[in-house]
Design a protein around this motif. Structure first.
Motif, PDB file in Angstrom:
ATOM      1  N   SER A 119     -34.934   2.242   6.534  1.00 37.73           N
ATOM      2  CA  SER A 119     -35.701   2.534   7.723  1.00 37.73           C
ATOM      3  C   SER A 119     -35.502   3.496   8.537  1.00 37.73           C
ATOM      4  O   SER A 119     -34.195   3.458   9.190  1.00 37.73           O
ATOM      5  CB  SER A 119     -36.250   1.084   8.433  1.00 37.73           C
ATOM      6  OG  SER A 119     -36.795   0.385   7.694  1.00 37.73           O
ATOM      7  N   TYR A 120     -36.210   4.259   8.961  1.00 37.80           N
ATOM      8  CA  TYR A 120     -35.788   5.567   9.980  1.00 37.80           C
ATOM      9  C   TYR A 120     -36.672   5.569  11.010  1.00 37.80           C
ATOM     10  O   TYR A 120     -37.742   5.311  10.967  1.00 37.80           O
ATOM     11  CB  TYR A 120     -35.746   6.909   9.377  1.00 37.80           C
ATOM     12  CG  TYR A 120     -34.607   6.982   8.134  1.00 37.80           C
ATOM     13  CD1 TYR A 120     -33.505   7.660   8.608  1.00 37.80           C
ATOM     14  CD2 TYR A 120     -34.670   6.468   7.037  1.00 37.80           C
ATOM     15  CE1 TYR A 120     -32.236   7.515   7.954  1.00 37.80           C
ATOM     16  CE2 TYR A 120     -33.559   6.445   6.074  1.00 37.80           C
ATOM     17  CZ  TYR A 120     -32.059   7.240   6.554  1.00 37.80           C
ATOM     18  OH  TYR A 120     -31.347   7.373   5.844  1.00 37.80           O
ATOM     19  N   LYS A 121     -36.270   6.333  12.213  1.00 34.15           N
ATOM     20  CA  LYS A 121     -37.036   6.673  13.172  1.00 34.15           C
ATOM     21  C   LYS A 121     -37.083   8.233  13.424  1.00 34.15           C
ATOM     22  O   LYS A 121     -35.787   8.696  13.368  1.00 34.15           O
ATOM     23  CB  LYS A 121     -36.481   5.833  14.619  1.00 34.15           C
ATOM     24  CG  LYS A 121     -37.252   6.268  15.927  1.00 34.15           C
ATOM     25  CD  LYS A 121     -36.511   5.498  16.911  1.00 34.15           C
ATOM     26  CE  LYS A 121     -36.932   5.830  18.487  1.00 34.15           C
ATOM     27  NZ  LYS A 121     -36.242   5.245  19.391  1.00 34.15           N
ATOM     28  N   PRO A 132     -30.622  -3.035  12.920  1.00 37.84           N
ATOM     29  CA  PRO A 132     -30.607  -4.028  13.677  1.00 37.84           C
ATOM     30  C   PRO A 132     -29.289  -4.345  14.645  1.00 37.84           C
ATOM     31  O   PRO A 132     -28.292  -4.090  13.983  1.00 37.84           O
ATOM     32  CB  PRO A 132     -30.890  -5.313  12.727  1.00 37.84           C
ATOM     33  CG  PRO A 132     -30.164  -5.009  11.589  1.00 37.84           C
ATOM     34  CD  PRO A 132     -30.325  -3.384  11.441  1.00 37.84           C
ATOM     35  N   LYS A 133     -29.398  -5.347  15.502  1.00 41.25           N
ATOM     36  CA  LYS A 133     -28.241  -5.808  16.191  1.00 41.25           C
ATOM     37  C   LYS A 133     -27.419  -6.561  15.445  1.00 41.25           C
ATOM     38  O   LYS A 133     -27.767  -7.373  14.592  1.00 41.25           O
ATOM     39  CB  LYS A 133     -28.829  -6.284  17.424  1.00 41.25           C
ATOM     40  CG  LYS A 133     -29.265  -5.689  18.564  1.00 41.25           C
ATOM     41  CD  LYS A 133     -29.869  -6.554  19.822  1.00 41.25           C
ATOM     42  CE  LYS A 133     -28.586  -7.127  20.438  1.00 41.25           C
ATOM     43  NZ  LYS A 133     -29.241  -7.997  21.700  1.00 41.25           N
ATOM     44  N   ASN A 134     -26.115  -6.450  15.385  1.00 40.69           N
ATOM     45  CA  ASN A 134     -25.137  -7.254  15.067  1.00 40.69           C
ATOM     46  C   ASN A 134     -24.471  -8.292  16.289  1.00 40.69           C
ATOM     47  O   ASN A 134     -23.441  -7.897  17.099  1.00 40.69           O
ATOM     48  CB  ASN A 134     -23.770  -6.635  14.521  1.00 40.69           C
ATOM     49  CG  ASN A 134     -23.074  -7.613  13.899  1.00 40.69           C
ATOM     50  OD1 ASN A 134     -23.306  -8.801  13.570  1.00 40.69           O
ATOM     51  ND2 ASN A 134     -21.787  -7.116  13.641  1.00 40.69           N
ATOM     52  N   ASN A 135     -25.374  -9.317  16.702  1.00 34.65           N
ATOM     53  CA  ASN A 135     -25.104  -9.946  17.970  1.00 34.65           C
ATOM     54  C   ASN A 135     -23.936 -10.990  17.809  1.00 34.65           C
ATOM     55  O   ASN A 135     -24.042 -11.946  17.092  1.00 34.65           O
ATOM     56  CB  ASN A 135     -26.589 -10.468  18.471  1.00 34.65           C
ATOM     57  CG  ASN A 135     -26.658 -11.119  19.792  1.00 34.65           C
ATOM     58  OD1 ASN A 135     -25.567 -10.999  20.320  1.00 34.65           O
ATOM     59  ND2 ASN A 135     -27.637 -11.572  20.320  1.00 34.65           N
ATOM     60  N   GLU A 159     -34.659  -1.592  15.340  1.00 27.46           N
ATOM     61  CA  GLU A 159     -33.832  -0.595  15.884  1.00 27.46           C
ATOM     62  C   GLU A 159     -32.784  -1.118  16.834  1.00 27.46           C
ATOM     63  O   GLU A 159     -31.926  -0.285  17.570  1.00 27.46           O
ATOM     64  CB  GLU A 159     -34.415   0.554  16.673  1.00 27.46           C
ATOM     65  CG  GLU A 159     -35.105   0.309  18.077  1.00 27.46           C
ATOM     66  CD  GLU A 159     -36.109   1.474  18.458  1.00 27.46           C
ATOM     67  OE1 GLU A 159     -35.533   2.597  18.609  1.00 27.46           O
ATOM     68  OE2 GLU A 159     -37.197   1.503  18.816  1.00 27.46           O
ATOM     69  N   GLY A 160     -32.542  -2.615  16.999  1.00 27.80           N
ATOM     70  CA  GLY A 160     -31.551  -3.212  17.668  1.00 27.80           C
ATOM     71  C   GLY A 160     -31.716  -3.284  18.824  1.00 27.80           C
ATOM     72  O   GLY A 160     -30.589  -3.537  19.774  1.00 27.80           O
TER      73      GLY A 160
END
Length: 272
Positions: free
Chosen positions: A138-140, A162-165, A213-214
């Motif tokens: 996925s891209y922006k 995505p976030k790596n929370n 996008e995190g």
């Protein structure tokens, strides 16, 4: 984004979304009227014009189309479809009418009830999100014109992650227009479990993009949505390992159902 192969149907969906974005902004940048549909949602000339543009791009693919603004086709015919497009020409018409810029064009390709490609375009800021589930990306792309070529879109593409929370803070996506009691209860449960909670607000399908996008951890949606509200966002999320899970079945949301209304769902990388 060199070296990434782009599916021909994804190219068509990107081109359709950009062209639709142009006509949407033509309406947005001038005085406009709107009417209220039977479901109490607003309808503007932008919805109609964008739908016509998108149909003109998608019909030549030979793949049937489910669009919010098309006449709905009976399930007796739809149930035989292996693959279909699912489209919302202007997602977030309430945001459009409020003129806050948080409205999108949503185009998804669904195969065997699951989204495999998705495009979300935010014409007010010329920002395009796209994902390919089968190829796992996925891209922006932040563009300078609605007339950008596919090559330009690819040149500007930035990978979504995505976030790596690892912190105690959970960023929860909440709607500007709909915050149900059930969503408030969900947030309370997170707080009761010892989490710090921050609310991130966005309109339309951009809520999916925040997680992709995190910029958020989870998007709980305990209020009504239709398939065209979610299919593109689910494709973009699924392409990078983010699940969109039905609260009713505890399985991924399915599409081209007899009833196009979605069950409640939660979007997250790790089920929260």
């Amino acid at each position: 984004m060199s070296g990434i192969s782009i599916n021909k149907d994804l190219k068509v969906a990107i081109q359709a979304s950009l062209e639709a974005g142009k006509v949407i902004m033509d309406v947005y940048d001038a005085p406009f009227d709107f009417e209220i549909k039977e479901d109490k949602s607003p309808l503007t000339e932008a919805d109609r014009r964008a739908n016509d543009i998108i149909n003109s791009y998608l019909k030549p693919t030979g793949i049937p189309i489910i669009s919010e603004e098309n006449k709905q086709i009976d399930f007796e015919e739809r149930k035989s479809w292996d693959t279909c497009w699912i489209v919302d020409p202007v997602d977030g018409t309430k945001e459009f009418v409020k003129r806050n810029g948080e409205f999108t064009v949503n185009i998804a390709l669904v195969s065997k009830s699951s989204p495999i490609l998705g495009v979300i375009y935010t014409p007010a800021v010329k920002t395009l999100y796209f994902g390919d589930v089968l190829n796992g990306y996925s891209y922006k792309s932040v563009l300078t014109t609605h007339s950008s070529s596919i090559n330009k879109v690819m040149d500007l593409a930035q990978k979504l992650e995505p976030k790596n929370n690892t912190s105690n803070l959970i960023e929860v996506v909440g709607s500007r227009s709909h915050m149900s009691k059930e969503t408030e209860d969900y947030i309370s449960i997170l707080k009761d479990s010892g989490k710090d909670v921050s609310i991130v607000s966005k309109g339309s399908s951009l809520k999916f993009c925040l997680v992709a996008e995190g910029k958020a951890d989870v998007y709980p949606r305990f209020a009504p949505t239709m398939e065209w509200d979610t299919a593109a966002g689910q494709a973009i999320c699924n392409s990078i390992g983010i699940e969109v899970i039905s609260e009713a079945t505890k399985k991924p949301l399915l599409y081209n159902k007899e009833n196009l209304l979605n069950p409640w769902f939660v979007v997250s990388k790790d089920i929260i």
